[in-house]
Design a protein around this motif. Structure first.
Motif, PDB file in Angstrom:
ATOM      1  N   ILE A 176       0.912  -0.990  -0.088  1.00  0.00           N
ATOM      2  CA  ILE A 176      -0.104  -0.155   0.052  1.00  0.00           C
ATOM      3  C   ILE A 176       0.819   1.227   0.239  1.00  0.00           C
ATOM      4  O   ILE A 176       1.973   1.476   0.607  1.00  0.00           O
ATOM      5  CB  ILE A 176      -1.239  -0.322   1.277  1.00  0.00           C
ATOM      6  CG1 ILE A 176      -2.064  -1.125   0.971  1.00  0.00           C
ATOM      7  CG2 ILE A 176      -2.196   1.596   0.950  1.00  0.00           C
ATOM      8  CD1 ILE A 176      -2.846  -0.931   2.378  1.00  0.00           C
ATOM      9  N   LYS A 177       0.054   1.938  -0.838  1.00  0.00           N
ATOM     10  CA  LYS A 177       1.494   3.454  -0.950  1.00  0.00           C
ATOM     11  C   LYS A 177       0.785   4.244   0.313  1.00  0.00           C
ATOM     12  O   LYS A 177      -0.778   4.927  -0.640  1.00  0.00           O
ATOM     13  CB  LYS A 177       0.913   4.051  -2.225  1.00  0.00           C
ATOM     14  CG  LYS A 177       1.812   3.114  -2.920  1.00  0.00           C
ATOM     15  CD  LYS A 177       2.003   3.572  -4.540  1.00  0.00           C
ATOM     16  CE  LYS A 177       2.778   3.161  -5.635  1.00  0.00           C
ATOM     17  NZ  LYS A 177       2.772   3.920  -7.042  1.00  0.00           N
ATOM     18  N   TRP A 178       1.149   5.016   1.375  1.00  0.00           N
ATOM     19  CA  TRP A 178       0.717   5.717   1.596  1.00  0.00           C
ATOM     20  C   TRP A 178       1.711   7.405   1.644  1.00  0.00           C
ATOM     21  O   TRP A 178       2.674   7.100   1.202  1.00  0.00           O
ATOM     22  CB  TRP A 178       1.797   5.213   3.643  1.00  0.00           C
ATOM     23  CG  TRP A 178       0.767   3.765   4.097  1.00  0.00           C
ATOM     24  CD1 TRP A 178       1.269   2.616   3.483  1.00  0.00           C
ATOM     25  CD2 TRP A 178      -0.730   3.385   4.084  1.00  0.00           C
ATOM     26  NE1 TRP A 178       0.264   2.075   4.097  1.00  0.00           N
ATOM     27  CE2 TRP A 178      -0.456   1.891   4.664  1.00  0.00           C
ATOM     28  CE3 TRP A 178      -2.081   4.659   4.805  1.00  0.00           C
ATOM     29  CZ2 TRP A 178      -1.537   1.917   5.313  1.00  0.00           C
ATOM     30  CZ3 TRP A 178      -2.628   3.933   5.382  1.00  0.00           C
ATOM     31  CH2 TRP A 178      -2.563   2.397   5.970  1.00  0.00           C
ATOM     32  N   ASP A 194      -6.258   5.342  -2.935  1.00  0.00           N
ATOM     33  CA  ASP A 194      -7.253   4.226  -3.691  1.00  0.00           C
ATOM     34  C   ASP A 194      -6.646   3.280  -4.878  1.00  0.00           C
ATOM     35  O   ASP A 194      -7.076   1.921  -4.935  1.00  0.00           O
ATOM     36  CB  ASP A 194      -8.170   5.011  -3.961  1.00  0.00           C
ATOM     37  CG  ASP A 194      -8.618   5.868  -2.898  1.00  0.00           C
ATOM     38  OD1 ASP A 194      -8.707   5.063  -1.585  1.00  0.00           O
ATOM     39  OD2 ASP A 194      -9.704   6.512  -3.711  1.00  0.00           O
ATOM     40  N   THR A 195      -5.921   3.216  -5.335  1.00  0.00           N
ATOM     41  CA  THR A 195      -4.725   2.852  -6.657  1.00  0.00           C
ATOM     42  C   THR A 195      -3.989   1.644  -5.718  1.00  0.00           C
ATOM     43  O   THR A 195      -3.836   0.447  -6.966  1.00  0.00           O
ATOM     44  CB  THR A 195      -4.454   3.467  -7.939  1.00  0.00           C
ATOM     45  OG1 THR A 195      -3.031   3.978  -7.237  1.00  0.00           O
ATOM     46  CG2 THR A 195      -4.887   4.457  -8.418  1.00  0.00           C
ATOM     47  N   SER A 196      -3.845   1.612  -4.855  1.00  0.00           N
ATOM     48  CA  SER A 196      -2.725   0.699  -4.233  1.00  0.00           C
ATOM     49  C   SER A 196      -3.085  -0.002  -3.363  1.00  0.00           C
ATOM     50  O   SER A 196      -2.793  -0.914  -2.713  1.00  0.00           O
ATOM     51  CB  SER A 196      -1.257   1.540  -3.796  1.00  0.00           C
ATOM     52  OG  SER A 196      -1.867   2.436  -2.560  1.00  0.00           O
ATOM     53  N   LEU A 197      -4.424  -0.067  -2.940  1.00  0.00           N
ATOM     54  CA  LEU A 197      -5.187  -1.439  -1.947  1.00  0.00           C
ATOM     55  C   LEU A 197      -5.409  -2.179  -3.078  1.00  0.00           C
ATOM     56  O   LEU A 197      -5.827  -2.523  -3.857  1.00  0.00           O
ATOM     57  CB  LEU A 197      -6.892  -0.371  -1.514  1.00  0.00           C
ATOM     58  CG  LEU A 197      -6.930   0.841  -0.175  1.00  0.00           C
ATOM     59  CD1 LEU A 197      -8.188   1.079  -0.791  1.00  0.00           C
ATOM     60  CD2 LEU A 197      -6.219   0.879   0.232  1.00  0.00           C
ATOM     61  N   PRO A 198      -5.198  -3.709  -2.010  1.00  0.00           N
ATOM     62  CA  PRO A 198      -5.640  -4.797  -2.490  1.00  0.00           C
ATOM     63  C   PRO A 198      -6.901  -5.216  -2.230  1.00  0.00           C
ATOM     64  O   PRO A 198      -7.588  -4.300  -1.833  1.00  0.00           O
ATOM     65  CB  PRO A 198      -5.011  -6.047  -1.051  1.00  0.00           C
ATOM     66  CG  PRO A 198      -5.167  -4.501   0.054  1.00  0.00           C
ATOM     67  CD  PRO A 198      -5.040  -4.023  -0.206  1.00  0.00           C
ATOM     68  N   GLY A 199      -7.185  -5.957  -3.857  1.00  0.00           N
ATOM     69  CA  GLY A 199      -8.455  -6.426  -3.532  1.00  0.00           C
ATOM     70  C   GLY A 199      -9.260  -6.240  -2.739  1.00  0.00           C
ATOM     71  O   GLY A 199     -11.443  -6.079  -2.228  1.00  0.00           O
TER      72      GLY A 199
END
Length: 315
Positions: A176-178, A194-199
């Motif tokens: 995840i990108k914080w 949002d683009t780095s959130l896992p499914g």
């Protein structure tokens, strides 16, 4: 002027000193030998294109019998960093020189957050995610009674254990990108892109933003957040009205039900905070603040608070 004593872990968060004709701020330091590693520095902020504090550009280490002073302006943002030494006390005398007020630009007003409509599922996913006890109507009635008394509720073990473990594992182990969320005079924490959130985390957020969740929150709180939620006042309001009046009132109530929300996945660490601010725009709208805590006492906890804020679902 006043005297201030800062000891271990004390801090003064970012602010600009703008108030009541203040023109010059000053600090006279009365400290023992002080090093930068002791903390308690006077941090000066750079500002962005909106005049909001962005990055610290200079840190002044307190020194005995040293006077620091600066002009108070709409961009004179500064803070006292956290005192890290346990053996020393940071003493200072500080205050302001006042003068005739001068013209100031209008304060920057942050744009309102975009609110999204509730998510609609083909099948009810609440049963797959939530602890079955919270689907029970009797339990919901008891929760609503407590909420009506306290204006807040805290629901332990809110998610099914296997779902909770899957979400917690994804938060800890995924890439995840914080991103730091500012400005520092209002907030300082990390938000997930949002683009780095896992499914699994995206699905959890969708469940929390679903129509079914809005209806469940209605049953938890007694607030009419969904058109299918019972309206305890409707019978009293419409008693004695003719059929046309009843129909008109029903149409009005239906239009008023417009479930919307926004969500953030936040990471809280040492030094994270949020502050109330005079220019906050969300304070004009009543809503619910729902927070799903992860990694707290080993279980998922949902906290729901009635407050004057836009509905914000936080993980």
């Amino acid at each position: 002027m006043t005297c201030a004593k800062y000891e271990y872990t004390d801090v003064l968060l970012c602010h600009d000193d703008e108030l009541e004709g203040r023109r010059i701020a000053f600090i006279l330091y009365l400290v023992p030998h002080w090093d930068i590693k002791d903390g308690g520095n006077l941090d000066l902020f750079e500002t962005d294109e909106h005049g909001q504090p962005s990055e610290i550009v200079k840190s002044l280490v307190p020194s005995w019998n040293t006077l620091s002073f600066f002009e108070v302006t709409p961009v004179s943002f500064h803070q006292v960093s956290e005192v890290l030494t346990q053996d020393k006390t940071r003493l200072s005398v500080s205050g302001w020189f006042h003068g005739p007020p001068i013209d100031r630009p209008a304060p920057f007003i942050e744009p309102l957050h975009v609110l999204q409509p509730a998510v609609t599922f083909q099948n009810d996913k609440l049963g797959d995610w939530l602890n079955p006890m919270y689907i029970d109507m009797l339990i919901q009635s008891q929760i609503q009674e407590k909420f009506s008394e306290d204006s807040e509720i805290e629901l332990q073990n809110f998610l099914k254990e296997e779902k909770y473990e899957a979400v917690l594992s994804a938060v800890k182990e995924s890439a995840i990108k914080w991103v730091r969320k500012g400005p520092a005079n209002k907030r300082n924490y990390e938000m997930a892109s949002d683009t780095s959130l896992p499914g699994i985390l995206k699905e959890c957020i969708e469940v929390l933003k679903s129509e079914e969740m809005f209806l469940l929150l209605s049953n938890f709180t007694g607030l009419r957040l969904h058109e299918l939620a019972p309206d305890s006042d409707s019978e009293d309001d419409m008693r004695g009205d003719d059929s046309e009046s009843v129909k008109a009132k029903e149409e009005t109530k239906k239009k008023e039900i417009n479930p919307r929300c926004r969500s953030e996945v936040r990471r809280w660490r040492h030094g994270s905070y949020t502050l109330l601010h005079d220019t906050d725009t969300e304070g004009a709208e009543y809503a619910l603040d729902c927070m799903l805590f992860l990694n707290c006492n080993g279980k998922a906890v949902l906290q729901v608070i009635s407050c004057k804020w836009v509905c914000c679902i936080q993980l």
